[in-house]
Write an enzyme that holds these catalytic residues in place. Structure first.
Site, PDB file in Angstrom:
ATOM      1  CE1 TYR A 124      -4.130   1.591   0.310  1.00 21.13           C
ATOM      2  CE2 TYR A 124      -3.431   2.414   2.450  1.00 21.13           C
ATOM      3  CZ  TYR A 124      -4.335   2.405   1.397  1.00 21.13           C
ATOM      4  OH  TYR A 124      -5.427   3.226   1.458  1.00 21.13           O
ATOM      5  NE  ARG A 177      -6.777  11.884  -5.850  1.00 18.19           N
ATOM      6  CZ  ARG A 177      -6.776  10.819  -5.027  1.00 18.19           C
ATOM      7  NH1 ARG A 177      -5.820   9.903  -5.070  1.00 18.19           N
ATOM      8  NH2 ARG A 177      -7.755  10.649  -4.173  1.00 18.19           N
ATOM      9  CE  LYS A 195      -7.097   2.677  -1.628  1.00 15.91           C
ATOM     10  NZ  LYS A 195      -7.300   3.504  -0.437  1.00 15.91           N
ATOM     11  CD  GLU A 267      -9.340   4.054  -3.609  1.00 15.79           C
ATOM     12  OE1 GLU A 267     -10.163   3.381  -2.982  1.00 15.79           O
ATOM     13  OE2 GLU A 267      -8.770   5.059  -3.128  1.00 15.79           O
ATOM     14  CG  ASP A 268      -6.564   6.771  -5.994  1.00 15.41           C
ATOM     15  OD1 ASP A 268      -7.266   7.140  -5.031  1.00 15.41           O
ATOM     16  OD2 ASP A 268      -5.387   6.379  -5.857  1.00 15.41           O
ATOM     17  CG  ASP A 290     -11.232   4.345  -0.201  1.00 17.87           C
ATOM     18  OD1 ASP A 290     -11.684   4.318   0.950  1.00 17.87           O
ATOM     19  OD2 ASP A 290     -10.053   4.079  -0.488  1.00 17.87           O
ATOM     20  CG  ASP A 291      -9.932   8.482  -3.359  1.00 20.37           C
ATOM     21  OD1 ASP A 291      -8.943   8.169  -2.694  1.00 20.37           O
ATOM     22  OD2 ASP A 291     -10.238   7.934  -4.434  1.00 20.37           O
ATOM     23  CG  ASN A 432      -1.517   8.823   1.150  1.00 19.20           C
ATOM     24  OD1 ASN A 432      -0.879   8.925   2.174  1.00 19.20           O
ATOM     25  ND2 ASN A 432      -2.804   8.497   1.139  1.00 19.20           N
ATOM     26  CG  ASN A 476      -4.465   5.303   4.248  1.00 14.00           C
ATOM     27  OD1 ASN A 476      -5.358   4.675   3.697  1.00 14.00           O
ATOM     28  ND2 ASN A 476      -3.432   5.800   3.591  1.00 14.00           N
TER      29      ASN A 476
HETATM   30  N1  LIG Z   1      -4.983   9.617   3.812  1.00 13.96           N
HETATM   31  C1  LIG Z   1      -5.972   9.164   3.087  1.00 13.96           C
HETATM   32  O1  LIG Z   1      -6.680   8.231   3.463  1.00 13.96           O
HETATM   33  C2  LIG Z   1      -6.268   9.813   1.779  1.00 13.96           C
HETATM   34  C3  LIG Z   1      -5.398  10.696   1.230  1.00 13.96           C
HETATM   35  N2  LIG Z   1      -5.693  11.287   0.037  1.00 13.96           N
HETATM   36  C4  LIG Z   1      -4.674  12.163  -0.515  1.00 13.96           C
HETATM   37  O2  LIG Z   1      -5.152  13.482  -0.575  1.00 13.96           O
HETATM   38  C5  LIG Z   1      -4.573  14.147  -1.669  1.00 13.96           C
HETATM   39  C6  LIG Z   1      -5.663  14.873  -2.427  1.00 13.96           C
HETATM   40  O3  LIG Z   1      -6.598  13.956  -2.942  1.00 13.96           O
HETATM   41  P1  LIG Z   1      -7.984  14.481  -3.558  1.00 13.96           P
HETATM   42  O4  LIG Z   1      -8.699  15.328  -2.604  1.00 13.96           O
HETATM   43  O5  LIG Z   1      -8.671  13.310  -4.104  1.00 13.96           O
HETATM   44  O6  LIG Z   1      -7.424  15.358  -4.771  1.00 13.96           O
HETATM   45  P2  LIG Z   1      -8.162  16.502  -5.555  1.00 13.96           P
HETATM   46  O7  LIG Z   1      -7.418  16.680  -6.802  1.00 13.96           O
HETATM   47  O8  LIG Z   1      -9.620  16.229  -5.614  1.00 13.96           O
HETATM   48  O9  LIG Z   1      -7.958  17.809  -4.627  1.00 13.96           O
HETATM   49  C7  LIG Z   1      -6.744  18.436  -4.420  1.00 13.96           C
HETATM   50  C8  LIG Z   1      -7.021  19.803  -3.861  1.00 13.96           C
HETATM   51  O10 LIG Z   1      -5.795  20.374  -3.457  1.00 13.96           O
HETATM   52  C9  LIG Z   1      -5.708  21.694  -3.990  1.00 13.96           C
HETATM   53  N3  LIG Z   1      -4.328  22.080  -4.196  1.00 13.96           N
HETATM   54  C10 LIG Z   1      -3.444  21.590  -5.083  1.00 13.96           C
HETATM   55  N4  LIG Z   1      -2.261  22.226  -4.958  1.00 13.96           N
HETATM   56  C11 LIG Z   1      -2.414  23.116  -3.965  1.00 13.96           C
HETATM   57  C12 LIG Z   1      -1.559  24.071  -3.366  1.00 13.96           C
HETATM   58  N5  LIG Z   1      -0.295  24.205  -3.757  1.00 13.96           N
HETATM   59  N6  LIG Z   1      -2.056  24.851  -2.383  1.00 13.96           N
HETATM   60  C13 LIG Z   1      -3.323  24.698  -1.983  1.00 13.96           C
HETATM   61  N7  LIG Z   1      -4.173  23.807  -2.492  1.00 13.96           N
HETATM   62  C14 LIG Z   1      -3.721  23.033  -3.480  1.00 13.96           C
HETATM   63  C15 LIG Z   1      -6.491  21.635  -5.296  1.00 13.96           C
HETATM   64  O11 LIG Z   1      -6.843  22.957  -5.642  1.00 13.96           O
HETATM   65  P3  LIG Z   1      -7.662  23.326  -6.968  1.00 13.96           P
HETATM   66  O12 LIG Z   1      -9.024  22.801  -6.725  1.00 13.96           O
HETATM   67  O13 LIG Z   1      -7.602  24.810  -6.994  1.00 13.96           O
HETATM   68  O14 LIG Z   1      -6.967  22.656  -8.098  1.00 13.96           O
HETATM   69  C16 LIG Z   1      -7.649  20.761  -4.859  1.00 13.96           C
HETATM   70  O15 LIG Z   1      -8.633  21.525  -4.236  1.00 13.96           O
HETATM   71  C17 LIG Z   1      -3.815  13.092  -2.463  1.00 13.96           C
HETATM   72  O16 LIG Z   1      -2.452  13.188  -2.164  1.00 13.96           O
HETATM   73  C18 LIG Z   1      -4.316  11.788  -1.934  1.00 13.96           C
HETATM   74  O17 LIG Z   1      -3.326  10.787  -1.939  1.00 13.96           O
HETATM   75  C19 LIG Z   1      -6.852  11.065  -0.626  1.00 13.96           C
HETATM   76  C20 LIG Z   1      -7.751  10.180  -0.121  1.00 13.96           C
HETATM   77  C21 LIG Z   1      -7.502   9.447   1.089  1.00 13.96           C
HETATM   78  C1  LIG Z   2      -5.398   6.545   0.551  1.00 16.96           C
HETATM   79  C2  LIG Z   2      -6.031   6.908  -0.686  1.00 16.96           C
HETATM   80  O1  LIG Z   2      -7.086   6.412  -1.013  1.00 16.96           O
HETATM   81  C3  LIG Z   2      -5.413   7.904  -1.531  1.00 16.96           C
HETATM   82  O2  LIG Z   2      -4.389   8.480  -1.168  1.00 16.96           O
HETATM   83  O3  LIG Z   2      -5.955   8.137  -2.607  1.00 16.96           O
HETATM   84 MG   LIG Z   3      -7.531   6.710  -3.047  1.00 12.34          MG
END
Ligand SMILES: NC(=O)C1=CN([C@@H]2O[C@H](COP(=O)(O)OP(=O)(O)OC[C@H]3O[C@@H](n4cnc5c(N)ncnc54)[C@H](OP(=O)(O)O)[C@@H]3O)[C@@H](O)[C@H]2O)C=CC1
Ligand SMILES: CC(=O)C(=O)O
Ligand SMILES: [Mg+2]
Length: 576
Positions: A124, A177, A195, A267-268, A290-291, A432, A476
């Site tokens: 993972y 993504r 997963k 997912e992603d 999941d996200d 991540n 996570n």
């Molecule tokens: N720990 C866990 O369980 C999980 C972790 N994640 C992690 O979260 C992260 C984001 O995922 P997700 O929400 O799906 O991605 P998205 O692409 O949906 O969202 C990313 C967001 O971050 C913003 N962003 C990007 N760059 C910057 C910056 N420099 N300053 C401020 N804001 C910024 C984007 O802005 P804009 O909208 O303006 O482009 C957007 O709003 C990934 O790294 C993923 O691995 C996700 C799911 C689960």
């Molecule tokens: C953990 C997870 O689902 C992600 O980073 O997208």
């Molecule tokens: Mg994910």
């Protein structure tokens, strides 16, 4: 099944009668016909390698195909763990584990179940991220099912090519993504595979019930398009109607082939498709993102647990997010919903306690017209603020959560601003893999002088600061989706409801004990995950029954015991 009898598990479909038999009762190693000899050894579902007994070697035409020694599964496990630890490069460990999964499925899961904290970072995050980036180069045998634009009009036939009929969970990605690594196209397959291995190891859903799928609509990743080893369609991503039609054919084919009760975990996907797909299919299919939803549930659990350290109720706190995408807005919405459940206040009121920053700065009302729909509810009245540190000073949050997918955003200045406002600043770096984490455990404890409550999406080693060892928690969604999925399956739930996510959060938060708090943890350790998953499954199932969404009747009396009894055990079975 009678709600009080747990000697025979029946919630998770037991096609081969493996669970219905007690541990010392022999079972038949079914394939389409009875597997024997060379083909038995080559079938990862039934292979035991050197652990085939003398009797099995006689009965199944294995004599001479194996050296004389007979090993126990425990000794095989010891040897493999020893071998894995010799590899210095994480990707080599990943490849060795994938080879094992393809060779001897039960031994693979035995290793994962017994060594979860050590092996989670391999199958993972973070290693799976690197594996996806290099998937073409390390590709040996295909895992999961590939549905590409070439299969348009034939997706049902593609699904029928999958050898298992009793699928209960599908994890599907389109690779746009992958973690915080962006568009990895068809090579995102490592994510559904990873997963689902956690569905089995952490949640006890049997491997034959799990189906990883990658939908290949092309990639906009130039590096991959020019990579001679790339495994996917060498074209730019299909969008609009072409994309929607392929996805619709896929969703219809899944329902036709596997019925109403197969759980489809998105997912992603990139956020422009993720929210749309969830909204479009949540009333006709059993879908879960999941996200958006799993992440929301795990973070809410951490917050509920942290209240014991921070004091006050959820509604007494102010939240600031860096990142307003799937994870950020998904978490924000579930926090607001939980506040409403606790206070009775309308959700619109609660949203005002939650602020988000995206790549253009703080989300405020003057930006509303140009915002994507999922950001609009968070456009509160405020003057524009560009920088995160200024947003911290202006909003004065008690909790800061990173969901930006961009590493190193929580600078010393940001952390000091949080620490100046709060005795115990709660700061989570969810992005991540590790390279994208907003800050590290070392930075967390050093910059806050040991005051920060820290949790991160990818694991960090314990860190000693000022004579005290802090153990960083891992926020996570892997804590949630395996147990959540098990709860959905054992109750025969036909839809996912937000209250089931809240139930999962509550169940996880309840697993945090004083001993964990003392180490700085707001999540229980992954080493207890099967027990944790059983508790989550039970609460999720109970909610499904309460909401009238469960179809597996009558409701078992003790849902925790029932969930445990349904869990797949990776111990070898005896062949007659
Ligand atoms: N720990 C866990 O369980 C999980 C972790 N994640 C992690 O979260 C992260 C984001 O995922 P997700 O929400 O799906 O991605 P998205 O692409 O949906 O969202 C990313 C967001 O971050 C913003 N962003 C990007 N760059 C910057 C910056 N420099 N300053 C401020 N804001 C910024 C984007 O802005 P804009 O909208 O303006 O482009 C957007 O709003 C990934 O790294 C993923 O691995 C996700 C799911 C689960
Ligand atoms: C953990 C997870 O689902 C992600 O980073 O997208
Ligand atoms: Mg994910």
């Amino acid at each position: 099944m009678d709600g009080g009898d747990y000697s025979v598990a029946g919630g998770v479909e037991d096609v081969y009668g493996e669970d219905a038999a007690s541990m010392d009762q022999p079972v038949t190693p079914w394939t389409v016909s009875v597997a024997s000899g060379y083909s038995l050894m080559r079938d990862p579902r039934h292979n035991k390698g050197l652990a085939f007994t003398e009797k099995e070697r006689d009965a199944h035409y294995l004599r001479g195909l194996l050296p004389p020694v007979v090993l126990t599964q425990e000794l095989q496990e010891k040897k493999l763990m020893h071998n894995l630890r010799q590899y210095q490069v994480p990707l080599q460990r990943y490849m060795a584990l994938m080879d094992l999964q393809e060779r001897n499925e039960r031994l693979f899961y035995k290793l994962l179940v017994d060594n979860v904290e050590e092996l989670l970072p391999v199958v993972y995050t973070p290693t799976v991220g690197e594996a996806c980036q290099k998937y073409g180069s390390i590709f040996r045998r295909p895992q999961g099912l590939y549905v590409s634009l070439k299969e348009k009009g034939k997706i049902l036939e593609v699904l029928k090519n999958w050898p298992q009929r009793s699928v209960q969970v599908i994890v599907v990605t389109d690779g746009e993504r992958i973690l915080g690594l962006g568009d990895l196209g068809c090579q995102g397959m490592g994510i559904p595979v990873g997963k689902l291995s956690l569905y089995t190891a952490l949640g006890g859903v049997r491997p034959s019930a799990c189906l990883p799928i990658t939908i290949d609509v092309g990639t906009n990743n130039e590096k991959l398009l020019n990579d001679e080893f790339y495994i996917g369609l060498r074209q730019r991503r299909a969008t609009g109607q072409e994309y929607a039609e392929l996805l619709h054919e896929f969703m219809s084919a899944v329902k036709q082939n596997y019925g109403e009760k197969v759980l489809i975990q998105f997912e992603d996907f990139a956020n422009h498709n993720a929210f749309e797909l969830l909204a479009r299919y949540s009333s006709s299919h059993l879908v879960f993102n999941d996200d958006i939803q799993g992440t929301a549930s795990v973070v809410l659990a951490g917050l509920l647990a942290a209240l014991r350290l921070l004091g006050g109720t959820l509604a007494d706190h102010r939240f600031l997010f860096l990142g307003a995408g799937e994870a950020g807005t998904g978490i924000a919405e579930l926090i607001a919903l939980e506040m409403s459940k606790q206070t009775g206040n309308p959700i619109e009121e609660n949203r005002k306690k939650i602020w988000l920053v995206d790549s253009r700065g703080l989300i405020v009302d003057s930006r509303k017209e140009s915002l994507q729909h999922f950001k609009k509810p968070w456009a509160h009245e405020h003057e524009p603020v560009k920088e995160l540190v200024d947003a911290v000073k202006a909003i004065k949050p008690t909790v800061l959560i990173g969901t930006s997918g961009v590493g190193k955003q929580f600078t010393k200045e940001v952390v000091e601003a949080m620490a100046a406002l709060n005795e115990k600043p709660l700061i989570m770096a969810l992005s991540n893999p590790t390279s994208q984490a907003e800050w590290t455990a070392e930075e967390a404890y050093t910059w806050s002088e040991g005051r920060a409550i820290f949790a991160s999406g990818s694991p960090f080693d314990p860190f000693e600061y000022d004579g005290k060892v802090f153990v960083p928690g891992q926020a996570n969604n892997a804590y949630i989706f395996p147990g959540f999925g098990l709860g959905v399956i054992i109750s025969g739930a036909i839809r996912v409801h937000d209250d089931m996510l809240l139930a999962a959060s509550e169940a996880l938060a309840l697993q945090v004990t004083e001993e964990h708090y003392e180490k700085g943890l707001i999540y229980p350790p992954f080493s207890d995950i099967r027990k944790i998953s059983a508790n989550i499954a039970a609460k999720v199932a109970a909610k499904a029954y309460e909401l009238g969404l469960a179809s597996h009747l009558p409701q078992p009396k003790d849902l925790v015991k029932y969930a445990e009894s349904c869990m797949y055990s990776p111990k070898y079975r005896t062949y007659r």
